[in-house]
Design an enzyme around this catalytic site. Structure first.
Site, PDB file in Angstrom:
ATOM      1  N   PHE A  68     -11.655   1.574   8.189  1.00  0.00           N
ATOM      2  CA  PHE A  68     -10.599   1.286   7.210  1.00  0.00           C
ATOM      3  C   PHE A  68     -10.234  -0.195   7.244  1.00  0.00           C
ATOM      4  CE2 PHE A  68      -5.906   1.263   6.300  1.00  0.00           C
ATOM      5  CZ  PHE A  68      -6.003   1.518   4.942  1.00  0.00           C
ATOM      6  N   GLY A  69     -10.208  -0.777   8.434  1.00  0.00           N
ATOM      7  CA  GLY A  69      -9.934  -2.203   8.549  1.00  0.00           C
ATOM      8  C   GLY A  69     -10.964  -3.049   7.830  1.00  0.00           C
ATOM      9  N   LEU A  70     -12.228  -2.650   7.909  1.00  0.00           N
ATOM     10  CA  LEU A  70     -13.284  -3.375   7.201  1.00  0.00           C
ATOM     11  C   LEU A  70     -13.096  -3.283   5.692  1.00  0.00           C
ATOM     12  CD1 LEU A  70     -16.391  -2.280   9.320  1.00  0.00           C
ATOM     13  CD2 LEU A  70     -15.129  -4.436   9.469  1.00  0.00           C
ATOM     14  N   LEU A  71     -12.698  -2.109   5.206  1.00  0.00           N
ATOM     15  CA  LEU A  71     -12.461  -1.936   3.770  1.00  0.00           C
ATOM     16  C   LEU A  71     -11.298  -2.801   3.293  1.00  0.00           C
ATOM     17  CD1 LEU A  71     -12.890   1.932   3.356  1.00  0.00           C
ATOM     18  CD2 LEU A  71     -14.364   0.146   2.402  1.00  0.00           C
ATOM     19  N   GLN A  72     -10.285  -2.945   4.136  1.00  0.00           N
ATOM     20  CA  GLN A  72      -9.129  -3.750   3.742  1.00  0.00           C
ATOM     21  C   GLN A  72      -9.506  -5.221   3.566  1.00  0.00           C
ATOM     22  OE1 GLN A  72      -5.143  -2.479   5.628  1.00  0.00           O
ATOM     23  NE2 GLN A  72      -6.675  -1.782   7.094  1.00  0.00           N
ATOM     24  N   SER A  85       0.837  -1.195   0.000  1.00  0.00           N
ATOM     25  CA  SER A  85       0.000   0.000   0.000  1.00  0.00           C
ATOM     26  C   SER A  85       0.881   1.257   0.000  1.00  0.00           C
ATOM     27  CB  SER A  85      -0.969  -0.050   1.185  1.00  0.00           C
ATOM     28  OG  SER A  85      -2.047   0.825   0.993  1.00  0.00           O
ATOM     29  N   LEU A  86       0.802   2.123   1.007  1.00  0.00           N
ATOM     30  CA  LEU A  86       1.660   3.313   1.029  1.00  0.00           C
ATOM     31  C   LEU A  86       3.128   2.924   0.952  1.00  0.00           C
ATOM     32  CD1 LEU A  86       2.281   6.322   1.419  1.00  0.00           C
ATOM     33  CD2 LEU A  86       2.031   5.969   3.900  1.00  0.00           C
ATOM     34  N   HIS A 146      -7.318  -6.265  -0.221  1.00  0.00           N
ATOM     35  CA  HIS A 146      -6.218  -5.303  -0.121  1.00  0.00           C
ATOM     36  C   HIS A 146      -5.015  -5.872   0.625  1.00  0.00           C
ATOM     37  CE1 HIS A 146      -4.512  -1.300  -0.367  1.00  0.00           C
ATOM     38  NE2 HIS A 146      -4.301  -1.279   0.937  1.00  0.00           N
ATOM     39  N   ASP A 172      -9.852  -6.179  -4.315  1.00  0.00           N
ATOM     40  CA  ASP A 172      -9.415  -5.038  -3.503  1.00  0.00           C
ATOM     41  C   ASP A 172     -10.416  -3.882  -3.593  1.00  0.00           C
ATOM     42  OD1 ASP A 172      -8.040  -2.941  -2.251  1.00  0.00           O
ATOM     43  OD2 ASP A 172      -6.095  -3.632  -2.983  1.00  0.00           O
TER      44      ASP A 172
END
Length: 558
Positions: free
Chosen positions: A182-186, A115-116, A274, A246
């Site tokens: 954000f954890g759920l999106l990952q 990621s970053l 992700h 992702d």
């Protein structure tokens, strides 16, 4: 590329604090960035050190599942970015972070970023190339790392800009809740979603109040980095891995990244979201190790055909004749086509229609450059990708047809080839290809064998070997294809003597690239002995034959 299926893995039980460490960091900068150094039991001093850079909202702990897979095979350094994990450094820009990391890297590195962290890799590679001549990054491997995180400036294969801006605003108002979301999106879009969610809770820590401002700044870095130009300029080898499901970095980024730099390899991992290294750590480790320890013959195939690119068309009359037959089998209604092993682009030019999108893929960058030049000379669009047919950088169910002319014989893993082809084709899509059978070049193979026996040098491999065509059909069926049409043909080229035959094989890049080939130049005595042995095949018409056994196939994905 193989179709990467989800692994049956359990949450990692690694506690990074219990892993044996190599020597302690020697400098203040190393102490800030290096969270852990992990040495294998049997360390090779000449092997590269694997250095891992995490993403936003995480720390060095995120790599625990991959460490479990890799710790016995390589030395590992796990880094913490500023204001994440144990790194309390105050750094005000991505370029400054890249400069810091470049300073502390060992002499020989495999650099892995997620990621970053993956988006920082091109910046770090640039620092090494420009300022550290005694250091080498042998490979950069980016996981879920786009050229640009949010859409904008004519880049669409990314998160919508409004979505990213909303996330940043929400984090500014309520960092802890936003980080949890954000954890759920990952985990979203991953077939191992529950596992990934458990790993995130176990290995990623929510920000503390004193970190809120720094994490907000890191979000601005994520939105500001645009590596499109840099990815074209740096020479460090890159592998980009993307999760098919992702929710943060769309899988379409694989094609976009390949278009930015066709020399980079890209891979879409099926059923992953992700956090690929949580979902399928064993598979991700396998992919990375295979990339770093790639078999030499693949590189030699690419180099051989790259060297042949400029003169290939001057002698490839048989290849073009076979390509014409292949193109006739392609359904007229096919609108999105991939030309696998495109060579100098002959098939792509024949298949071009106003309504068609054609993607040209080849392992040899020299071939892609020639194909691009030919397309532009005819004022046609060209989309080229430097990649392996066994590792297709395309999303699933994306193509109406795949075409491959005389390229399959260079592949080492036919099940992977057909599995990948089946994955990227739409339902009812077709794969049309030609390949070579074992009778190909048999005269040359037997002449060399006889010469070696005469000179007492048995066991050498002088001529490429090709598998039985029946095995090709079996592999295709096992991948789920139905064979709609097939044809086998024998083509014989003729020559006055052996030397023009050998020169022509070299010109089309089809000289020996097999393991077992002796290194160095072939002596005059051996060439003479081979030429004498080849005379047994001279025909009544006074010419030397060279046989090609060709199989044509039309496969249907059902």
């Amino acid at each position: 590329m193989s179709n990467i299926e989800p692994s049956n893995v359990k949450p990692s039980n690694i506690e990074l604090g219990t892993i044996p460490l190599a020597e302690a960091p020697a400098t203040k900068l190393e102490a800030a960035y290096i969270a852990k150094k992990i040495a294998p039991n049997n360390s090779n001093p000449n092997a590269p050190v694997w250095v891992f850079v995490h993403g936003w909202g995480a720390s060095a702990n995120t790599w625990a599942p991959l460490v479990d897979e890799l710790k016995s095979q390589c030395e590992i350094w796990l880094l913490d970015l500023p204001s994440f994990g144990g790194n309390t450094q105050a750094v005000n820009s991505p370029s400054a972070v890249a400069a810091d990391i470049a300073k502390i890297l060992p002499a020989n590195t495999v650099l892995v970023g997620w990621s970053l962290g993956g988006m920082l890799l091109p910046l770090i590679a640039q620092q090494i190339e420009q300022h550290w001549p005694t250091k080498t990054i042998s490979h950069c491997i980016g996981l879920a790392a786009n050229a640009k995180f949010a859409q904008g400036d004519n880049y669409t294969a990314a998160m919508p800009a409004e979505t990213f801006q909303t996330f940043c605003a929400n984090f500014n108002v309520d960092p802890t809740t936003t980080w949890s979301r954000f954890g759920l999106l990952q985990a979203q879009g991953d077939s191992n979603r529950k596992l990934v969610s458990r790993q995130i809770k176990a290995l990623h820590n929510a920000p503390m109040p004193e970190q809120f401002t720094a994490w907000q700044q890191a979000l601005t870095w994520l939105g500001a980095i645009d590596n499109r130009v840099l990815l074209c300029e740096i020479t460090t080898p890159f592998l980009h891995l993307f999760g098919e499901g992702d929710a943060l970095v769309p899988a379409d980024a694989a094609v976009a990244m390949a278009g930015i730099n066709p020399l980079h390899q890209t891979l879409v991992v099926a059923s992953a979201g992700h956090v690929l290294h949580f979902s399928q750590p064993a598979k991700i480790a396998q992919i990375m190790l295979a990339r770093v320890h790639a078999k030499r013959n693949k590189a030699r195939v690419a180099k051989s055909f790259s060297n042949a690119a400029t003169e290939y068309d001057s002698v490839a009359y048989l290849q073009q004749k076979l390509a014409n037959t292949l193109c006739e089998w392609v359904p007229e209604q096919a609108e999105k086509i991939a030309d696998l092993g495109c060579g100098t682009g002959y098939c792509g030019l024949q298949l071009q229609r106003p309504e068609r999108d054609i993607y040209s893929l080849d392992l040899a960058q020299g071939m892609l450059h020639t194909a691009r030049s030919k397309a532009l000379a005819k004022q046609q669009l060209f989309s080229g990708v430097c990649a392996d047919i066994e590792c297709l950088p395309f999303i699933s169910n994306g193509f109406d047809a795949l075409v491959s002319g005389m390229s399959m014989q260079w592949c080492e893993d036919l099940p992977a080839v057909f599995s990948e082809a089946h994955r990227v084709l739409k339902p009812n899509g077709e794969m049309i290809f030609s390949t070579l059978g074992p009778q190909t070049l048999f005269e040359l193979r037997e002449a060399w064998a006889e010469a070696d026996i005469k000179l007492g040098r048995q066991g050498c491999v002088h001529v490429n070997t090709f598998i039985e065509l029946d095995r090709v059909e079996i592999a295709a069926k096992q991948a789920g294809f139905v064979i709609e049409q097939t044809s086998r043909e024998i083509h014989v080229l003729t020559y006055d003597s052996v030397m023009p035959l050998m020169r022509e094989l070299k010109t089309i890049g089809a000289h020996n690239v097999n393991p077992g080939q002796e290194q160095g130049l072939t002596g005059k005595a051996r060439l003479k002995a081979m030429a004498q042995a080849y005379e047994q095949f001279r025909t009544a018409q006074g010419v030397l034959p060279l046989t090609y056994e060709v199989g044509f196939y039309q496969l249907l994905k059902v």
